[in-house]
Design a protein around this motif. Structure first.
Motif, PDB file in Angstrom:
ATOM      1  N   GLN A   1     -16.711  10.954 -14.163  1.00 42.22           N
ATOM      2  CA  GLN A   1     -17.511   9.864 -14.914  1.00 42.22           C
ATOM      3  C   GLN A   1     -18.475  10.620 -15.765  1.00 42.22           C
ATOM      4  OE1 GLN A   1     -19.055   7.567 -11.620  1.00 42.22           O
ATOM      5  NE2 GLN A   1     -17.164   6.284 -11.462  1.00 42.22           N
TER       6      GLN A   1
ATOM      7  N   SER B   1     -15.554   4.989 -18.323  1.00 42.67           N
ATOM      8  CA  SER B   1     -15.047   5.162 -16.941  1.00 42.67           C
ATOM      9  C   SER B   1     -14.401   3.938 -16.236  1.00 42.67           C
ATOM     10  CB  SER B   1     -16.014   5.725 -16.089  1.00 42.67           C
ATOM     11  OG  SER B   1     -17.087   4.788 -16.217  1.00 42.67           O
TER      12      SER B   1
ATOM     13  N   ASP C   1     -10.935   6.993 -14.047  1.00 40.77           N
ATOM     14  CA  ASP C   1     -11.727   7.921 -13.090  1.00 40.77           C
ATOM     15  C   ASP C   1     -10.950   7.881 -11.782  1.00 40.77           C
ATOM     16  OD1 ASP C   1     -12.449   5.217 -12.551  1.00 40.77           O
ATOM     17  OD2 ASP C   1     -14.483   5.766 -12.391  1.00 40.77           O
TER      18      ASP C   1
END
Length: 303
Positions: A34, A51, A18
């Motif tokens: 996310q 993530s 992420d």
């Protein structure tokens, strides 16, 4: 959906996916990334991931940008100074005191509220809160912003920012007497570990480079031009403080005793980029607002 891909570089090895994706897409929030991952819009080497996945050098990240939701922002008839507009891009001169997009505590009166009133077509890559927004300038920074009117333009402009080919030049008034004419500040910026509301020069921060040139010297202040090579949050404000010359009026990074101005004396004067469709180089310039020029006149009289 709009699709894109990225190959993990050596310096990105070990970073969460992420974080990598927000660096590749500077105007996409980590929470938005996310959500994409949760909804299986992101794969690594063809496989869905979580993530907290830590990237390996050479990984191929592919992601799909979902179709934008219908805008749920109240259009407001706020005057806009449009410097340039065509079917792909818009360049606006944002006034000092205006927030760019809605956020906690700023649900109305933003540039986005004005844009959705005046402009019928805006790119949807950033979703319902930030339609068309490719980059930001702080609330109390005035000056030029480019806005994407469709997804083709948005992707092109974001890539130009990523490739450091966008020209962004600012005028600033800083505390102190800078004795040399030119300088370059090359110092990484990240969240201040002592105050999460601030940014700071820290080890492990993101690469940040600012070039500056002295325009005029006063008794205890200096008028400078700052050219961004990168575009980190609060970059000019953090870098000038780091070298001992904080911006006048800056409530977050400047001294308590400063000029009587509302917010930092900083103006985005020049903006240049390649047109997403025609590939023509376009460059725009706007003079600093009246209050900025009044400060310069006052300092000239005092010196």
């Amino acid at each position: 959906m709009t699709s894109a891909s990225h190959t993990v570089q050596p310096e990105e090895k070990g970073l969460r996916i992420d974080k990598v994706l927000t660096e590749v897409n500077p105007e996409i929030s980590r929470s938005q990334v996310q959500l994409w991952i949760k909804d299986n819009h992101v794969t690594v080497n063809g496989e869905p991931i979580k993530s907290n996945y830590k990237c390996h050098q050479g990984d191929t990240i592919e992601w799909e940008i979902p179709e934008p939701e219908e805008l749920d922002i109240k259009p407001e008839n706020i005057p806009l100074e449009i410097v340039y507009q065509d079917s792909d891009v818009l360049v606006v001169n944002k006034p000092k005191g205006m927030v760019v997009h809605p956020s906690a505590g700023h649900g109305t009166g933003t540039l986005v509220n004005a844009l959705v009133y005046h402009i019928t077509d805006l790119s949807g890559i950033n979703g319902i809160i930030r339609p068309g927004i490719v980059h930001r300038i702080d609330k109390d920074t005035s000056g030029l912003l480019m806005v994407a009117k469709n997804d083709l333009a948005h992707v092109s402009l974001v890539n130009q920012l990523k490739d450091k080919t966008v020209k962004r030049s600012y005028q600033a008034i800083v505390h102190g007497d800078i004795t040399h004419e030119y300088g370059t500040i090359d110092a990484p910026i990240g969240r201040d570990p002592k105050d999460r509301q601030k940014m700071a020069v820290i080890d492990g921060g993101r690469n940040a480079v600012t070039h500056f040139e002295v325009l005029q010297r006063f008794e205890t202040f200096t008028h400078v031009k700052c050219v961004l090579e990168t575009g980190r949050t609060h970059q000019i404000r953090v870098h000038m403080k780091y070298i001992g010359f904080p911006l006048a009026g800056d409530p977050k990074y400047g001294p308590r005793k400063t000029l009587e101005v509302e917010g930092q004396a900083l103006h985005a004067e020049v903006l240049g980029f390649e047109h997403p469709r025609t590939k023509e180089w376009m460059e725009f310039s706007v003079e600093p607002p009246e209050d900025f020029q009044d400060i310069l006149k006052m300092l000239s009289k005092m010196s």
